[in-house]
Design an enzyme around this catalytic site. Structure first.
Site, PDB file in Angstrom:
ATOM      1  N   LYS A 203     -23.050 -14.970   3.003  1.00 31.74           N
ATOM      2  CA  LYS A 203     -22.662 -15.587   1.738  1.00 31.74           C
ATOM      3  C   LYS A 203     -23.815 -16.466   1.283  1.00 31.74           C
ATOM      4  O   LYS A 203     -24.205 -17.416   1.960  1.00 31.74           O
ATOM      5  CB  LYS A 203     -21.408 -16.420   1.945  1.00 31.74           C
ATOM      6  N   ARG A 213     -15.518 -21.082 -10.055  1.00 32.96           N
ATOM      7  CA  ARG A 213     -15.231 -22.508  -9.873  1.00 32.96           C
ATOM      8  C   ARG A 213     -14.498 -23.054 -11.088  1.00 32.96           C
ATOM      9  O   ARG A 213     -13.641 -23.919 -10.972  1.00 32.96           O
ATOM     10  CB  ARG A 213     -16.529 -23.276  -9.598  1.00 32.96           C
ATOM     11  N   LYS A 226     -24.050 -26.024  -2.607  1.00 32.03           N
ATOM     12  CA  LYS A 226     -23.546 -25.798  -1.252  1.00 32.03           C
ATOM     13  C   LYS A 226     -24.672 -25.323  -0.337  1.00 32.03           C
ATOM     14  O   LYS A 226     -24.454 -24.556   0.600  1.00 32.03           O
ATOM     15  CB  LYS A 226     -22.397 -24.776  -1.310  1.00 32.03           C
ATOM     16  N   GLU A 242     -27.000 -14.125  10.911  1.00 30.55           N
ATOM     17  CA  GLU A 242     -25.661 -14.641  10.638  1.00 30.55           C
ATOM     18  C   GLU A 242     -24.620 -13.546  10.898  1.00 30.55           C
ATOM     19  O   GLU A 242     -23.585 -13.778  11.529  1.00 30.55           O
ATOM     20  CB  GLU A 242     -25.631 -15.129   9.186  1.00 30.55           C
ATOM     21  N   LYS A 257     -21.918 -11.314  -0.187  1.00 29.06           N
ATOM     22  CA  LYS A 257     -21.491 -12.023  -1.386  1.00 29.06           C
ATOM     23  C   LYS A 257     -22.610 -12.927  -1.887  1.00 29.06           C
ATOM     24  O   LYS A 257     -23.122 -13.704  -1.086  1.00 29.06           O
ATOM     25  CB  LYS A 257     -20.263 -12.854  -1.017  1.00 29.06           C
ATOM     26  N   SER A 283     -17.548 -13.591  -9.608  1.00 30.00           N
ATOM     27  CA  SER A 283     -17.184 -13.974 -10.976  1.00 30.00           C
ATOM     28  C   SER A 283     -18.340 -13.892 -11.968  1.00 30.00           C
ATOM     29  O   SER A 283     -18.171 -13.416 -13.088  1.00 30.00           O
ATOM     30  CB  SER A 283     -16.603 -15.387 -10.964  1.00 30.00           C
ATOM     31  N   TYR A 322     -12.958  -8.113  -9.631  1.00 31.52           N
ATOM     32  CA  TYR A 322     -11.994  -8.474 -10.669  1.00 31.52           C
ATOM     33  C   TYR A 322     -11.711  -7.278 -11.572  1.00 31.52           C
ATOM     34  O   TYR A 322     -10.794  -7.301 -12.370  1.00 31.52           O
ATOM     35  CB  TYR A 322     -12.544  -9.648 -11.504  1.00 31.52           C
TER      36      TYR A 322
HETATM   37  C1  PBG Z   1     -15.624 -20.575  -1.686  1.00 30.42           C
HETATM   38  C2  PBG Z   1     -15.499 -19.431  -2.607  1.00 30.42           C
HETATM   39  C3  PBG Z   1     -16.450 -19.068  -3.560  1.00 30.42           C
HETATM   40  C4  PBG Z   1     -15.947 -17.971  -4.231  1.00 30.42           C
HETATM   41  C5  PBG Z   1     -14.723 -17.644  -3.666  1.00 30.42           C
HETATM   42  N1  PBG Z   1     -14.454 -18.565  -2.653  1.00 30.42           N
HETATM   43  C6  PBG Z   1     -17.782 -19.643  -3.800  1.00 30.42           C
HETATM   44  C7  PBG Z   1     -17.859 -21.027  -4.255  1.00 30.42           C
HETATM   45  O1  PBG Z   1     -17.093 -21.512  -5.071  1.00 30.42           O
HETATM   46  O2  PBG Z   1     -18.783 -21.677  -3.792  1.00 30.42           O
HETATM   47  C8  PBG Z   1     -16.629 -17.311  -5.377  1.00 30.42           C
HETATM   48  C9  PBG Z   1     -15.986 -16.083  -5.909  1.00 30.42           C
HETATM   49  C10 PBG Z   1     -16.499 -15.667  -7.236  1.00 30.42           C
HETATM   50  O3  PBG Z   1     -17.473 -16.216  -7.766  1.00 30.42           O
HETATM   51  O4  PBG Z   1     -15.896 -14.726  -7.785  1.00 30.42           O
HETATM   52  N2  PBG Z   1     -15.039 -20.419  -0.456  1.00 30.42           N
END
Ligand code: PBG
Length: 335
Positions: A203, A213, A226, A242, A257, A283, A322
């Protein structure tokens, strides 16, 4: 004397088999199926709610009752699994994200109801603290530092609650060290040996998460990146390490991801490990495609299918997206 094309190519002409639709179909190396799709959905509290997500046109946040209806439709379309994410009200958020362990939290309530209605759809539960912390981080934050081991403890307890609710697969997405082993251990010692783990092993600290978010309401609380726990997008060898570590700790499958920016990672994982590789078309990837499509700058449907196919070509056996319902509908027409 200029050389003829046949002299240049030695008579080898790649276009021969591209001439007709039938021949293109015959030599097609990768196919996208409804079986490849995992539908990512957003849950919120309330009844009868189907609220558009501003940053992701075409995506809505569902209350549990509406989500159940929508998912039953997805089951009818043949989508094999779903992955719910929750938008939590600020009243349940805590410094340490402990609400993840609540058997009656939004996700767990949804899982329990869904498993009664449609026991045959796969349920992938995201295990991370970010929807539940006041600061939007995936770990417990103290004095500006993310506490790894305390976070692992909390997320393992949260994963156990998800398994108890009926989750089939736990998907730890917080990138804390040791989380896979801790979750495996927690599940096994509580009789959930058959619950699988798909690790978001690779990730990356990506700017493509922003629309998500916004959807789950952590944009305003999260005022930092992060970078101390997600992988630097510049690093591929680190992603391999990892993944190796997570497999050693007991991950059954791996997730990459975001998706499209990481096709090289998908391919390297696929070449190196004999485990199913998934990707999450996140997203920002969705928003980009959708926005350009709304503007009329690209054919959104065709571009969507092309991206999903690219994941297959890179080596994925499934894609969290999605677009799942939209893609499934399109694939039904083609089939
Ligand atoms: C965090 C989480 C994230 C996404 C899903 N769970 C990343 C984040 O906010 O840092 C992102 C999914 C997306 O962008 O569709 N555990």
């Amino acid at each position: 004397m200029n050389k003829t094309v046949d002299e240049i190519t030695g008579g080898r002409r790649m276009r021969r088999m591209r001439r007709f639709d039938w021949s293109r179909r015959l030599i097609r190396e990768n196919h996208l199926n409804i079986d490849d799709l995992v539908w990512t959905i957003f849950l919120c509290e309330g009844i009868g709610i189907c609220e558009p997500v501003e940053t992701m046109p075409g995506v809505e946040c569902f209350s549990v009752d509406v989500a159940l209806e929508k998912v039953l439709y997805a089951v009818d379309l043949g989508i094999p699994a779903i992955a719910p994410f929750s938008r939590e009200p600020s009243s349940v958020k805590m410094e340490n994200g402990a609400y993840i362990t609540n058997p009656d939290n939004l996700v767990n309530r949804f899982i329990r109801k869904l498993k009664k209605l449609a026991p045959n759809i796969g349920l992938i539960a995201d295990a991370a603290l970010d929807p539940y912390t006041t600061h939007g981080h995936d770990g417990i934050l103290r004095d500006g530092v993310i506490l790894n081991d305390e976070s692992v403890e909390m997320v393992a307890e949260g994963a156990l609650a998800q398994a108890k609710a009926g989750a089939d697969i736990i998907a730890p997405s917080d990138m804390m060290d040791g989380r896979i082993g801790a979750i495996r251990n927690r599940l096994d010692t509580n009789g959930f040996q058959d619950v699988a783990i798909i690790s978001y092993a690779t990730k990356f600290s990506s700017f493509f998460y922003n629309p998500y978010r916004n959807a789950i309401g952590t944009t305003n609380v999260l005022n930092e990146d992060k970078n101390t726990y997600y992988i630097d997008p510049a690093n591929a060898d680190e992603a391999m390490r990892e993944a190796e570590q997570d497999l050693l700790e007991g991950a059954d499958m791996l997730m990459v991801k975001p998706g499209l920016p990481c096709l090289d990672i998908i391919q390297r994982l696929k070449d190196r490990f004999s485990v199913p590789i998934f990707t999450y078309q996140v997203s920002g990837e969705y928003a980009m495609l959708r926005a350009a499509s709304i503007k009329g700058w690209i054919n959104g449907e065709q571009a969507m299918i092309e991206t999903l196919l690219a994941f297959k070509r890179a080596g994925c056996c499934g894609i969290l997206t999605y677009f799942a319902v939209e893609a499934a509908k399109k694939l039904r027409v083609i089939a």
